[in-house]
Enzyme design. Structure first.
Site, PDB file in Angstrom:
ATOM      1  N   THR A  97      -2.381  -1.213   2.080  1.00 16.34           N
ATOM      2  CA  THR A  97      -2.815  -1.689   0.768  1.00 16.34           C
ATOM      3  C   THR A  97      -2.097  -2.988   0.441  1.00 16.34           C
ATOM      4  OG1 THR A  97      -3.208   0.556  -0.030  1.00 16.34           O
ATOM      5  CG2 THR A  97      -2.969  -1.152  -1.693  1.00 16.34           C
ATOM      6  N   LYS A 172      -9.354  -0.369  -3.863  1.00 13.60           N
ATOM      7  CA  LYS A 172      -8.114   0.417  -3.802  1.00 13.60           C
ATOM      8  C   LYS A 172      -7.208   0.122  -4.989  1.00 13.60           C
ATOM      9  CE  LYS A 172      -4.662   2.948  -2.388  1.00 13.60           C
ATOM     10  NZ  LYS A 172      -4.022   2.878  -1.083  1.00 13.60           N
ATOM     11  N   LYS A 240       4.294  -1.403  -5.811  1.00 13.27           N
ATOM     12  CA  LYS A 240       3.759  -2.575  -5.121  1.00 13.27           C
ATOM     13  C   LYS A 240       2.272  -2.751  -5.395  1.00 13.27           C
ATOM     14  CE  LYS A 240       2.431  -1.896  -1.096  1.00 13.27           C
ATOM     15  NZ  LYS A 240       1.164  -1.477  -0.411  1.00 13.27           N
TER      16      LYS A 240
END
Length: 298
Positions: A97, A172, A240
């Site tokens: 990701t 995502k 993150k």
């Protein structure tokens, strides 16, 4: 003939994903920077490469499942990287990701070498990785997606092509916005229940069967109740991801106040040294805040 698959990154989720690729019958070669994480595969007779370049040399499809964009770039174009060994027409799938902009850069790096690229991040945590039931969000050309779909189906139950390169990462990040805010809501309910004297078993029974039900409640609330802070998905990784989401939202001038709050809470958790624990460890931030509130009121 089955596609030959190379898998780079044998962490919490990657190891299970690679194992499922092998179980599906695809010839497999693996690589991990920390070589000991490949020991299980080595013992089972799976070739363990000495570099990403070596993985690419013997693969039609190379899957990358590492922590963040700088790691992907190092694996791709660093010394002995994938692009030094990949044949023209082969496919790189980044299942890590990061962000749509990074996906577009990786696509550019691959296209310069005649290599196809898909961004295909996943959701479902360690449970989904083990059981092969991940949701996989794919960005890239339809033809390339269809070519590697059988490989993706060995790891996931729901496979969605979101659009062109970058769309998988965008989808995502949208998922992570909901995951983060949902976790905050659940932890706040737990914090308030504890102070109000409500039994958490009773709370779980209500939340898990009513309108508040979610994967977060079903999977993570029992862990919180048992004091289990071990990761199904690491808190530092969610932090993150949320930072990437805020970056995109800022660029597009879309206010995300809830996500901004969750990001700050996970930054606090990281500052407490608990970033490697599971996302449910957010409860520790609320416990710390509650302790300080109690101290200031006495």
């Amino acid at each position: 003939m089955a596609l030959r698959v190379g898998f780079i990154g044998l962490g919490l989720m990657g190891s299970s994903m690679a194992a499922n690729v092998r179980r599906a019958g695809f010839p497999l070669v693996v690589y991990n920077r920390t070589r000991s994480k490949a020991d299980t595969f080595r013992k089972e007779g799976v070739p363990v490469a000495s570099s990403p370049r070596e993985v690419a040399q013997s693969s039609d499809v190379v899957i990358i499942m590492v922590t963040d964009a700088p790691d992907v770039e190092q694996v791709l174009s660093g010394k002995d990287g994938v692009l030094e060994g990949a044949a023209k027409g082969s496919v790189v799938i980044d299942m890590s990701t990061n962000s749509p902009d990074h996906a577009k850069r990786f696509h550019y790096l691959c296209s310069e070498r005649g290599v196809e690229f898909l961004d295909a991040p996943v959701t479902g945590g360690d449970k989904g990785a083990r059981e092969g039931t991940l949701t996989i969000m794919v960005g890239g050309a339809e033809e390339v997606f269809q070519r590697v779909r059988p490989v993706l189906e060995s790891m996931g139950k729901t496979i969605v092509r979101a659009g062109e390169v970058g769309a998988g990462q965008m989808l995502k990040l949208l998922n992570q916005v909901v995951v983060g805010v949902n976790m905050m809501a659940m932890i706040e309910a737990i914090a308030l229940a504890r102070k109000a004297g409500i039994d958490l078993e009773v709370l779980f029974r209500v939340l898990s069967t009513g309108a508040a039900n979610s994967f977060t409640v079903q999977y993570y609330m029992p862990k919180v109740m048992k004091g289990d802070m071990e990761p199904g998905f690491r808190a530092a990784h969610l932090r993150k991801d949320l930072k990437y989401a805020i970056d995109v939202a800022t660029k597009l001038d879309v206010p995300l106040p809830g996500t901004a709050v969750v990001l700050q809470l996970y930054s606090a958790l990281n500052a407490m040294g608990l970033g490697e624990k599971g996302t449910q460890a957010l409860v520790k931030v609320y416990q710390r805040l509650s302790e300080r509130q109690n101290h200031s009121s006495t």
